[in-house]
Design a protein around this motif. Structure first.
Motif, PDB file in Angstrom:
ATOM      1  N   ILE A  35       8.680  -1.330   6.075  1.00  0.00           N
ATOM      2  CA  ILE A  35       7.505  -0.757   5.127  1.00  0.00           C
ATOM      3  C   ILE A  35       8.047   0.466   4.471  1.00  0.00           C
ATOM      4  N   ALA A  36       9.013   1.313   5.123  1.00  0.00           N
ATOM      5  CA  ALA A  36       9.476   2.477   4.424  1.00  0.00           C
ATOM      6  C   ALA A  36      10.428   2.086   3.117  1.00  0.00           C
ATOM      7  N   PHE A  67       9.556  -0.124   1.021  1.00  0.00           N
ATOM      8  CA  PHE A  67       8.630  -0.247   0.016  1.00  0.00           C
ATOM      9  C   PHE A  67       8.169   1.392  -0.320  1.00  0.00           C
ATOM     10  N   GLY A  68       7.981   2.104   0.602  1.00  0.00           N
ATOM     11  CA  GLY A  68       7.746   3.537   0.445  1.00  0.00           C
ATOM     12  C   GLY A  68       8.542   4.398  -0.442  1.00  0.00           C
ATOM     13  N   ILE A  69       9.999   4.090  -0.119  1.00  0.00           N
ATOM     14  CA  ILE A  69      10.987   4.814  -0.654  1.00  0.00           C
ATOM     15  C   ILE A  69      11.202   4.289  -2.051  1.00  0.00           C
ATOM     16  N   VAL A  70      11.336   3.056  -2.081  1.00  0.00           N
ATOM     17  CA  VAL A  70      11.426   2.477  -3.452  1.00  0.00           C
ATOM     18  C   VAL A  70      10.342   3.033  -4.465  1.00  0.00           C
ATOM     19  N   GLY A  71       9.082   3.044  -3.917  1.00  0.00           N
ATOM     20  CA  GLY A  71       8.095   3.587  -4.627  1.00  0.00           C
ATOM     21  C   GLY A  71       8.058   4.985  -5.047  1.00  0.00           C
ATOM     22  N   MET A  88       0.871  -1.207  -0.016  1.00  0.00           N
ATOM     23  CA  MET A  88      -0.235  -0.126  -0.032  1.00  0.00           C
ATOM     24  C   MET A  88       0.870   1.425   0.019  1.00  0.00           C
ATOM     25  N   VAL A  89       1.921   1.028   0.661  1.00  0.00           N
ATOM     26  CA  VAL A  89       2.848   2.402   0.580  1.00  0.00           C
ATOM     27  C   VAL A  89       3.533   2.377  -0.407  1.00  0.00           C
TER      28      VAL A  89
END
Length: 386
Positions: free
Chosen positions: A327-328, A330-334, A208-209
Motif C-alpha cells: 500500500i505504501a 501506491f502512497g509513495i508513488v502518489g 485511496m492512499v
C-alpha cells in the motif's frame, strides 16, 4: 517506565523526526529551484526521480521487513536518509540533485515501511486506536521543520548549513533511541509476495492512499510556490505551514473522529474537505481564502493514510509488513508523482489551473472507499456463511 510506554515514546520520536527532516528539505524547494535555475517542468522532472526510486525499493523494503526485526531497517533507512539530506543541500548541479534524491527516496522508502509496520504491531497491544497520533506527530515534526526553515530564511541562513544541522541532529537522536524500539516482530506468515493477480482488498486501499498522497505530496512541494507566485506572499512558507498545522491537528483527533463517525463516513468527509479547500484557493487566490483553503486540505488529507494503513494491517492475505509495503508503494508513488504532475500542468497552463488536479484526486476517495467497504462487507458475509 513500562516497556510498552518506552516503545511508544521511541516510535513517536521517529515519526516526529521523520516529519521534521522531510519538511526541512521540502520547504527549501523554492530555494533549490532558484539556485539551479529550473523552470516548473524541469523541477517536475527532477522530482520524478523520487517515485522511480520508491518503485525500485519495493522488493528491497518488503524483503527487509519480512526477514529482519523492523527496528533494523528502520534505523538503517532513517540514518541513510539523514545523510542524503545533507547532500541535497550540497548538490550544485541538476544531475547531482537527481542522484541524491534517488538515494534519499530509497532510504525513506525503507524507513517508512519499517516504522509503519512497528506502529501497526504496537497498536495491537493497546485497547484503543493510536496510529493516528503517530501520524499526527509526523505532521507536528513537519510544522517544526517548516517553522525552523522559516526562521533560518528570515535570518538569511543558506541551505547548506541548514540541512547539515538537521542531518547531524537526526543521526545523533537515532543512535540514542533505536534500542528502545520493538524487538522480535517478524511475522511468521503472509510474507510471500504474489504478483500474479492483484488482491482487491489491497488494490482499493492502495488507490485511496494514492489519491490522498497526490494531494499530500503536491501540497508539500508546491504550496510554498503557490503562495509565492499566485498569492504573491513574500513569506512563502506560510502556505506550507498552515497546511501542515491543520494536518497535524486532524491527525491528533482522527482516531476519535473515526470512532464517532466510522471509517466510511470519515473517507467521505475527507474527500469533501480536500475538494472544497482546493476550490476555494483557486477561485479566490488571495491571502485569507488561500490560507483557509489550505487548512481545509490539510484537515481533509490527514486521516486517510493512517486510517488506510490500519485497514492494511487486517489483511487476510499478507502480513502487516508486506501489506503496508504494498500500500505504501501506491502512497509513495502518489506523493511523489503529485509534484511533477503539477509542474507539467503549471508549465502547460499556469500554477492556479494545475491545482485542479488536487481537487479531482480528493473527490476520487468517495467512490473508491465505497467500493472497498462493499468488498469488505461481502467478504465478511462469505466468511460467516462458511
Amino acid at each position: 517506565m513500562q516497556q510498552l510506554t518506552k516503545q511508544r515514546l521511541a516510535l513517536s520520536l521517529f515519526f516526529l523526526l521523520s516529519g521534521f527532516t522531510f519538511s526541512s528539505w521540502a520547504s527549501r524547494i523554492p530555494t533549490i529551484k532558484s539556485a539551479l535555475g529550473l523552470n516548473e517542468a524541469e523541477l517536475g522532472s527532477v522530482l520524478l526521480t523520487m517515485p522511480i526510486s520508491s518503485l525500485v525499493g519495493l522488493p528491497l523494503s518488503g524483503w527487509l521487513v519480512s526477514k529482519l526485526d523492523t527496528r533494523i531497517p528502520l534505523t538503517i533507512g532513517f540514518t541513510l536518509s539523514a545523510i542524503c539530506l545533507a547532500f541535497i543541500g550540497l548538490a550544485n548541479t541538476t544531475m547531482g540533485l537527481v542522484f541524491t534524491l534517488f538515494l534519499y527516496s530509497l532510504s525513506v522508502r525503507i524507513f517508512n515501511i519499517a516504522v509503519n509496520t512497528q506502529a501497526i504491531t504496537l497498536q495491537k497491544q493497546y485497547d484503543k486506536k493510536i496510529n493516528g497520533s503517530f501520524h499526527g506527530l509526523w505532521s507536528t515534526g513537519g510544522i517544526m521543520g517548516v517553522g525552523f526553515t522559516t526562521l533560518l530564511i528570515s535570518f538569511g541562513v543558506p541551505i547548506v548549513p541548514h540541512l547539515l544541522m538537521v542531518s547531524a541532529a537526526a543521526i545523533f537522536i537515532t543512535l540514542l533511541s533505536f534500542r528502545f524500539l520493538l524487538r522480535n516482530d517478524k511475522s511468521p506468515s503472509g510474507n510471500k509476495l504474489s504478483l500474479n493477480k492483484p488482491d482487491p482488498y489491497i488494490l482499493y486501499l492502495g488507490l485511496m492512499v494514492f489519491f490522498a498522497a497526490i494531494c499530500e505530496g503536491g501540497m508539500f512541494d508546491w504550496s510554498g510556490i503557490y503562495f509565492q507566485q499566485v498569492v504573491k506572499e513574500d513569506v512563502f512558507t506560510l502556505g506550507y505551514l498552515i497546511f501542515m498545522a491543520f494536518m497535524a491537528l486532524s491527525r491528533f483527533v482522527s482516531d476519535r473522529i473515526i470512532n464517532k463517525l466510522g471509517m466510511p463516513a470519515t473517507y467521505t468527509m475527507s474527500a469533501i474537505l480536500i475538494f472544497s479547500g482546493i476550490l476555494l484557493s483557486i477561485l479566490f487566490p488571495s491571502f485569507w481564502p488561500a490560507l483557509v483553503g489550505f487548512s481545509l486540505v490539510g484537515f481533509g488529507t490527514a486521516a486517510v493514510i493512517p486510517m488506510t494503513y490500519t485497514l492494511a494491517g487486517a489483511s487476510k492475505t499478507y502480513s502487516p509488513g508486506i501489506a503496508i509495503s504494498l500500500i505504501a508503494t501506491f502512497g509513495i508513488v502518489g506523493m511523489l508523482l503529485g509534484p511533477p504532475l503539477i509542474g507539467y500542468l503549471a508549465h502547460a497552463f499556469n500554477l492556479k489551473v494545475s491545482f485542479v488536479a488536487f481537487a479531482i484526486a480528493g473527490i476520487m476517495l468517495i467512490p473508491i472507499s465505497q467500493m472497498f467497504f462493499r468488498l469488505q462487507h461481502k467478504t465478511a458475509g462469505e466468511l460467516q456463511e462458511a
